[in-house]
Scaffold this motif. Sequence first.
Motif, PDB file in Angstrom:
ATOM      1  N   SER A 469       3.631  23.063  18.318  1.00  0.00           N
ATOM      2  CA  SER A 469       2.682  23.010  17.204  1.00  0.00           C
ATOM      3  C   SER A 469       1.381  22.387  17.695  1.00  0.00           C
ATOM      4  CB  SER A 469       3.252  22.172  16.050  1.00  0.00           C
ATOM      5  OG  SER A 469       3.160  20.779  16.337  1.00  0.00           O
ATOM      6  N   GLU A 473       5.284  19.473  21.364  1.00  0.00           N
ATOM      7  CA  GLU A 473       6.194  20.557  21.692  1.00  0.00           C
ATOM      8  C   GLU A 473       7.548  19.992  22.070  1.00  0.00           C
ATOM      9  OE1 GLU A 473       5.713  21.848  26.205  1.00  0.00           O
ATOM     10  OE2 GLU A 473       3.791  22.031  25.116  1.00  0.00           O
ATOM     11  N   LEU A 503       6.676  17.861  15.934  1.00  0.00           N
ATOM     12  CA  LEU A 503       5.875  19.030  15.581  1.00  0.00           C
ATOM     13  C   LEU A 503       5.264  18.961  14.192  1.00  0.00           C
ATOM     14  CD1 LEU A 503       8.590  21.641  16.710  1.00  0.00           C
ATOM     15  CD2 LEU A 503       6.732  20.717  18.113  1.00  0.00           C
ATOM     16  N   VAL A 522       3.851  26.911  13.913  1.00  0.00           N
ATOM     17  CA  VAL A 522       4.312  26.727  15.296  1.00  0.00           C
ATOM     18  C   VAL A 522       4.313  28.070  16.015  1.00  0.00           C
ATOM     19  CG1 VAL A 522       5.784  24.743  14.721  1.00  0.00           C
ATOM     20  CG2 VAL A 522       6.764  27.051  14.707  1.00  0.00           C
TER      21      VAL A 522
END
Length: 527
Positions: A469, A473, A503, A522
């Motif tokens: 995101s 990660e 995230l 994401v």
Amino acid sequence: MTNSFGEFSKAKMILCIGTNMTEAHPVASYYIKQAVRNGACLIVADPRKHRLVDYAEMFAQIKVGSDIAFLNGLMHVLITEDLYDKDFVANNCTDFDSLKETVLKYPPEKAAEISGVSADQIRAIARKLASVKPGMVCYTLGITEHTCGTNNVMSVANLQMLLGNMGMECGGVNPLRGQNNVQGACDMGALPNVYHGYQKVIDPAAKEKFEKAWGVTGLSDKNGLMMPDMMAGLVSKKIRALWIFGENLANTEPDIHHVEHQLESADFLVVQDIFQNETTRFADVILPAAAWCEKDGTFTSSERRVSRVRKVKEAPGEARQDWWIFKQIAKEFGHNWESDSAQEIWDNEVSKWAPSLGGIKYSRIEQDGLQWPCPTTEHPGTSFLHKDGKFTHGKGVFKAIEWTPPAEVEDAEYPFVLSTGRRLSQYHTRTQTGRAGMDAIFKEETADISIADAQRMGIAHGEVIRVKSRRGEVQVPARVTEEVPAGMVWMTFHYREGNANWLTNTAADTITKTSEYKACAVRIEKI
């Protein structure tokens, strides 16, 4: 909850929206399944095709963050087809015209475009809801953990008032609380705007009452800070010290990198907990607390039932009951708190100074407990609220609610939506279940993705993938499943490695400040 768990198995109509009840509230879901076996109609609305869907007569696979549009679409059908409870609305509610004006902007076709549920199915669900009375609505964090969480809850209440399903057995609005005793914590004033029993801090009468009760002067008449504001204050130095009590913030809050920076910024940090965890790493002082089976007290469940908790063993080492720890710290500040047991605290302070709890005494909760409001010692407790449509406010107030999208939506760079939740075999950050052998059942985090996305990207079940995101990660095995629709990734926060909160987005509801754990953008990559 306006109603009670005991009503679930007797219900004839149940709408479950934004709840993975089978895994997050397995005991409650058992009674829902009993109701279905007894002939009840179960309707499930959720982005995922989770296990509760197996028992549903109708399933609406709504897009993440589209709840209000979907609910407004249902109400559009109820109003335009004259299926709503006109007598209940006329006699017990206000601001119907305002609700109607807004709802009419969401015909089934528009609601379908936003929610992903077909217009025909929206009509069918609305008609079904109107055909059986009373009907219950149950929801959990899939409704509240959005930037529009407060509006989601209001929309659910709008639907139930429109259907006339309030103030009766087997009806109502029934949020299943996200953790054990969350209801009790809120009841006890663990909120910045109320004393215990939901007596408002800004109310001069409440201020005067508690100054008298506690023998003090100068209590603040201003609401306190919510947790995100406290955490931000550690960095700005508006907050110099923080006492964290039973919360593993370094794993549970969104954007872990940011949270750890906030914790590192504290001038003085106290952590009170039963085990070492990811948050105790930042503590200047750790206060060892007794676990649930090592202390006396009460828990209050989602149905407002106050029940006894009894100590079955002594706490190890220097661990102490929470109330004792607080009392000793108060003593160092010059305050001598008289109550010297959980029972004395409840009977002489909690119950005494909260009208809704006034009739609940230890002597009355030795068996099954009591549900508040219970104002006198002769009162039997209250199994459902707002009897015969008589609301605490007077009349129920409809709120005209417009749909708003999540704070962060998919785009070309981050084309998937991530939503988070919990699994049956683990609890939160595994502070307890990680020490109880549950890793043998579910041993690591996964990223749940759809069969279609897995085939399109050439990802095999169990293959380690990268989920990324704008904030961080993780690398986790893919769990390829039909539960998840195309374009969605679903994860939990049980494990430090692969935790979804590396995230997630800090964007929050403007009223409750609850973060939007259920929606962020994401991308996923093969490694």
